[in-house]
Design a protein around this motif. Sequence first.
Motif, PDB file in Angstrom:
ATOM      1  N   ARG A 180      -1.495  -3.562  -2.368  1.00 36.27           N
ATOM      2  CA  ARG A 180      -2.108  -4.585  -1.770  1.00 36.27           C
ATOM      3  C   ARG A 180      -2.137  -4.720  -0.465  1.00 36.27           C
ATOM      4  O   ARG A 180      -0.874  -4.462  -0.048  1.00 36.27           O
ATOM      5  N   GLY A 181      -3.119  -4.961   0.501  1.00 38.25           N
ATOM      6  CA  GLY A 181      -3.011  -5.287   1.874  1.00 38.25           C
ATOM      7  C   GLY A 181      -2.969  -3.770   2.466  1.00 38.25           C
ATOM      8  O   GLY A 181      -2.790  -2.954   1.857  1.00 38.25           O
ATOM      9  N   PRO A 182      -3.154  -3.988   3.990  1.00 40.66           N
ATOM     10  CA  PRO A 182      -3.275  -2.568   4.628  1.00 40.66           C
ATOM     11  C   PRO A 182      -1.864  -1.621   4.354  1.00 40.66           C
ATOM     12  O   PRO A 182      -2.040  -0.541   4.163  1.00 40.66           O
ATOM     13  N   TRP A 183      -0.743  -2.368   4.224  1.00 37.55           N
ATOM     14  CA  TRP A 183       0.564  -1.409   4.105  1.00 37.55           C
ATOM     15  C   TRP A 183       0.381  -0.751   2.699  1.00 37.55           C
ATOM     16  O   TRP A 183       0.905   0.038   2.458  1.00 37.55           O
ATOM     17  N   GLY A 184       0.056  -1.757   1.596  1.00 32.53           N
ATOM     18  CA  GLY A 184       0.177  -1.301   0.458  1.00 32.53           C
ATOM     19  C   GLY A 184      -0.767  -0.218   0.122  1.00 32.53           C
ATOM     20  O   GLY A 184      -0.333   0.740  -0.734  1.00 32.53           O
ATOM     21  N   TYR A 185      -2.070  -0.482   0.408  1.00 36.69           N
ATOM     22  CA  TYR A 185      -2.881   0.843   0.208  1.00 36.69           C
ATOM     23  C   TYR A 185      -2.744   2.143   0.909  1.00 36.69           C
ATOM     24  O   TYR A 185      -2.777   3.014   0.471  1.00 36.69           O
ATOM     25  N   PHE A 186      -2.341   1.708   2.150  1.00 38.59           N
ATOM     26  CA  PHE A 186      -2.073   3.185   3.115  1.00 38.59           C
ATOM     27  C   PHE A 186      -0.722   3.723   2.554  1.00 38.59           C
ATOM     28  O   PHE A 186      -1.014   5.181   2.825  1.00 38.59           O
ATOM     29  N   TRP A 187       0.110   3.461   2.075  1.00 38.10           N
ATOM     30  CA  TRP A 187       1.514   3.900   2.046  1.00 38.10           C
ATOM     31  C   TRP A 187       1.660   4.154   0.211  1.00 38.10           C
ATOM     32  O   TRP A 187       2.313   4.615  -0.202  1.00 38.10           O
ATOM     33  N   ALA A 188       0.348   3.995  -0.380  1.00 37.69           N
ATOM     34  CA  ALA A 188       0.583   3.797  -1.981  1.00 37.69           C
ATOM     35  C   ALA A 188       0.895   5.011  -2.544  1.00 37.69           C
ATOM     36  O   ALA A 188       1.578   5.298  -3.621  1.00 37.69           O
ATOM     37  N   ASP A 189       0.187   6.305  -1.882  1.00 37.17           N
ATOM     38  CA  ASP A 189       0.584   7.517  -2.451  1.00 37.17           C
ATOM     39  C   ASP A 189       1.557   8.289  -1.660  1.00 37.17           C
ATOM     40  O   ASP A 189       1.752   9.569  -1.972  1.00 37.17           O
ATOM     41  N   ASP A 190       2.298   7.583  -0.736  1.00 37.60           N
ATOM     42  CA  ASP A 190       3.350   8.311   0.059  1.00 37.60           C
ATOM     43  C   ASP A 190       4.456   8.902  -0.913  1.00 37.60           C
ATOM     44  O   ASP A 190       4.906   8.080  -1.707  1.00 37.60           O
ATOM     45  N   PRO A 191       4.723  10.083  -0.909  1.00 35.31           N
ATOM     46  CA  PRO A 191       5.770  10.752  -1.842  1.00 35.31           C
ATOM     47  C   PRO A 191       7.147  10.020  -1.709  1.00 35.31           C
ATOM     48  O   PRO A 191       7.917   9.773  -2.853  1.00 35.31           O
ATOM     49  N   ALA A 192       7.399   9.618  -0.521  1.00 38.19           N
ATOM     50  CA  ALA A 192       8.664   8.776  -0.322  1.00 38.19           C
ATOM     51  C   ALA A 192       8.641   7.452  -0.993  1.00 38.19           C
ATOM     52  O   ALA A 192       9.761   6.833  -1.627  1.00 38.19           O
ATOM     53  N   VAL A 193       7.668   6.625  -0.908  1.00 35.95           N
ATOM     54  CA  VAL A 193       7.510   5.514  -1.786  1.00 35.95           C
ATOM     55  C   VAL A 193       7.668   5.647  -3.213  1.00 35.95           C
ATOM     56  O   VAL A 193       7.906   4.908  -3.952  1.00 35.95           O
ATOM     57  N   VAL A 194       6.677   6.455  -3.632  1.00 35.12           N
ATOM     58  CA  VAL A 194       6.502   6.692  -5.050  1.00 35.12           C
ATOM     59  C   VAL A 194       7.824   7.306  -5.654  1.00 35.12           C
ATOM     60  O   VAL A 194       8.172   6.798  -6.705  1.00 35.12           O
ATOM     61  N   LYS A 195       8.642   8.025  -5.070  1.00 40.80           N
ATOM     62  CA  LYS A 195       9.962   8.450  -5.529  1.00 40.80           C
ATOM     63  C   LYS A 195      10.847   7.289  -5.586  1.00 40.80           C
ATOM     64  O   LYS A 195      11.667   7.407  -6.325  1.00 40.80           O
ATOM     65  N   THR A 196      10.942   6.530  -4.555  1.00 40.20           N
ATOM     66  CA  THR A 196      11.988   5.347  -4.228  1.00 40.20           C
ATOM     67  C   THR A 196      11.771   4.206  -5.215  1.00 40.20           C
ATOM     68  O   THR A 196      12.367   3.482  -5.812  1.00 40.20           O
ATOM     69  N   ALA A 197      10.517   3.894  -5.271  1.00 37.01           N
ATOM     70  CA  ALA A 197       9.968   2.536  -6.181  1.00 37.01           C
ATOM     71  C   ALA A 197      10.335   2.794  -7.628  1.00 37.01           C
ATOM     72  O   ALA A 197       9.971   3.893  -8.147  1.00 37.01           O
ATOM     73  N   ASP A 198      10.765   1.859  -8.342  1.00 36.76           N
ATOM     74  CA  ASP A 198      11.211   2.043  -9.653  1.00 36.76           C
ATOM     75  C   ASP A 198       9.669   1.621 -10.391  1.00 36.76           C
ATOM     76  O   ASP A 198       9.566   2.230 -11.451  1.00 36.76           O
ATOM     77  N   TRP A 199       8.840   1.025  -9.790  1.00 35.55           N
ATOM     78  CA  TRP A 199       7.585   0.612 -10.354  1.00 35.55           C
ATOM     79  C   TRP A 199       6.404   0.808  -9.160  1.00 35.55           C
ATOM     80  O   TRP A 199       6.960   0.219  -8.200  1.00 35.55           O
TER      81      TRP A 199
END
Length: 213
Positions: A180-199
């Motif tokens: 959600r929002g510019p940061w949420g959309y832009f980084w949603a598929d970033d591998p580091a974000v996907v790997k780090t986030a539990d959900w």
Amino acid sequence: MIRAVVLDIGETLVRDDRYWGAWAAWLQVPRHTVSALVGAVVADGRDNADALRLVSPGIDVASSNAAREAAGRGEFLDESDLYPDVRPALAELRSRGLRVVVAGNQTARAGEFLRGLDLPVDVIATSGDWGHAKPDPEFFRCVRDATGVEEHETVHVGDHPAHDIFAAHAAGFRTAHLRRGPWGYFWADDPAVVKTADWCVDSLTDLVGALAD
């Protein structure tokens, strides 16, 4: 076992369009100009206040905020700034016996407005209240005190990779990245974000369902 949920504020609970629109009016540039520059600094991984510095080099954001307040054009939040899923999601989380804390990088004034909305939460606090801002570990120590439970029993929810996901994870919290929002959309598929986030969720409604699962 999850016993508490901590939610970021900007672009998690509250839309930022009023905030950036007010800055555009104060700096006497079109809203689109500020919005585009916010997008540019997001893509570059920079602080969002850098968008203001690109419009007005050398600007002191804190002093300018004070000048806006003195001119009667300061910060403001009301019910219309909330995303539609906020109240029902917060109410559902509390109905399940979870402690719900709202904490983000906002001014103390923003915290006053949010507390005035009578949201179904246990605590609302801002970096302005605490004197520490994300990603400072001290901010997350304040979060821990606000929840009253252990870090591994708490889910920190937010849209910003560095401030919300990576910093909260480093502090020992479970994390949920909100698309959600510019940061949420832009980084949603970033591998580091996907790997780090539990959900990884698209809405707070989805968050409620994910935690139930």
